[in-house]
Write an enzyme that holds these catalytic residues in place. Structure first.
Site, short mmCIF file in Angstrom:
data_model
loop_
_atom_site.label_atom_id
_atom_site.label_comp_id
_atom_site.label_asym_id
_atom_site.label_seq_id
_atom_site.Cartn_x
_atom_site.Cartn_y
_atom_site.Cartn_z
N ASP A 159 -4.47 -12.98 3.86
CA ASP A 159 -5.46 -12.37 4.35
C ASP A 159 -6.86 -12.58 3.52
O ASP A 159 -7.97 -12.33 3.86
CB ASP A 159 -5.51 -11.00 4.77
N HIS A 184 -6.16 -7.41 -0.10
CA HIS A 184 -6.55 -5.99 -0.57
C HIS A 184 -5.63 -5.78 -1.80
O HIS A 184 -4.64 -6.26 -2.21
CB HIS A 184 -5.77 -5.11 0.53
N ASP A 201 -2.58 -10.87 -1.92
CA ASP A 201 -3.27 -10.22 -0.72
C ASP A 201 -4.62 -9.99 -1.15
O ASP A 201 -4.95 -9.49 -2.27
CB ASP A 201 -2.42 -9.11 -0.39
N HIS A 247 0.76 -1.12 0.01
CA HIS A 247 0.07 -0.03 -0.12
C HIS A 247 1.08 1.25 0.11
O HIS A 247 0.28 2.33 -0.26
CB HIS A 247 -0.80 0.09 1.24
#
Ligand SMILES: [Zn+2]
Length: 336
Positions: A268, A183, A181, A144
């Site tokens: 995740d 995200h 991931d 991120h």
């Protein structure tokens, strides 16, 4: 400490190399020094438990130490003014950097550099011979982090720094990054979306944090087509993920013909992850490892570099990581 691992059964691959693939785990002890407030999901226990789980599984992580090129590499990928701003905030003892998701503790600055150092050491090791796969067990995570902004638990974009380093120091012309991931890796996408030399491919929950990663985001200018987003709805499980990898990710990576496969390995999407909303099984997360190892064998002499991103189920995380890495060693999927 060199990991004494059994040689992979999938020695071979399509391009005439037969080195016997080997996997090595790199870490840096200072990664544990980033210490957010109690209750924060991205905590040092994540990494401590992963390392303990790997040791219990017979995989001894190598301590990377500080990498001599870390500073230059971070300043090449990130805005140097951001690096200086981070340092000043750390020195002042600020509580946050840029967002409430990025707390600063006395060890945060050092941990951020440690994560980069371990990833770069892993990159050097992978490049030294065909058939090498490395997992950088690091935190804070990276995907991120934007060029000039900390975001989403991430300070330096570890794998993006490694991609630039592989180009600048190892002379690679085509680097592929696959991010599983849950995200979307906004930072990695933005760093490379105008470049033709780095493919960024992601499967992620959508709509979801951080809001980027729609299917129509395909890159810009020279990078048109080298961004591949496969957004999936909340609740997606093994079948949807497998289909997305087979039909979207693998063809895109094959077409790109990378010289190394980089993996933003976030755990995740696991069905019980407290931050994610997907329904992926441990068996499937393991199977991704085998598929990706086979893809690396087919395209880039087996070379793979994985870096830990998310994954917040402290009980399950060590087993997920170990299962994924064992499958990479053994090529348990994608070969039959
Ligand atoms: Zn994540």
């Amino acid at each position: 400490m060199v990991a004494a691992l059994p040689r992979s059964r999938l020695a071979g691959g399509g391009r005439g190399y037969d080195p016997g693939a080997v996997l090595r785990v790199f870490t840096h002890q200072a990664c544990l020094e980033h210490d957010p407030p109690p209750g924060f999901p991205e905590r040092s226990a994540r990494l401590a438990r992963i390392l303990a789980g790997l040791r219990a599984a017979g995989i001894e992580p190598s301590e990377a130490g500080d990498h001599p090129a870390a500073e230059a590499a971070v300043r090449a990928t990130h805005d140097p003014a951001y690096v200086d701003r981070f340092r000043r905030a750390a020195e002042r003892g600020d509580g946050l950097l840029d967002s409430a998701d990025n707390p600063l503790s006395p060890g945060t600055w050092r941990a951020a550099w440690a994560a980069v150092s371990a990833v770069l050491a892993a990159a050097d090791w992978v490049m030294a011979a065909a058939g090498r796969r490395a997992f950088a067990a690091v935190r804070p995570p990276g995907h991120h982090a934007e060029r000039d902004t900390a975001m989403g638990f991430c300070y330096f974009n570890n794998l993006a720094v490694a991609a630039d380093y592989l180009r600048d120091r190892h002379g690679l012309e085509r680097v592929a990054i696959f991010d599983f991931d849950v995200h979307h890796g906004n930072g990695t996408q933005h760093l490379f979306e105008e470049r033709a030399d780095v493919l960024y491919a992601s499967i992620h929950q959508f709509p979801f944090y951080p809001g980027t990663g729609a299917g129509g985001e395909r890159g810009w200018g020279a990078g048109e087509g080298t961004t591949v987003n496969v957004p999936l709805p909340a609740g997606s499980g093994d079948d949807r993920y497998r289909e997305a990898i087979e039909r979207r990710i693998e063809p895109a990576v094959r077409e790109f013909r990378p010289q190394i496969l980089l993996i933003s390995a976030g755990f995740d999407a696991w069905r019980h992850d407290p931050l994610g909303g997907m329904a992926v099984s441990r068996r499937e997360i393991a199977a991704w490892g085998g598929r990706l190892a086979a893809l690396a064998d087919e395209l880039c002499e087996g070379r793979m570099l994985l870096a830990l991103e998310g994954g917040y189920d402290l009980e399950a995380l060590p087993g997920l990581v170990a299962a994924h890495l064992r499958a990479i060693e053994n090529g348990e999927a994608g070969r039959g």
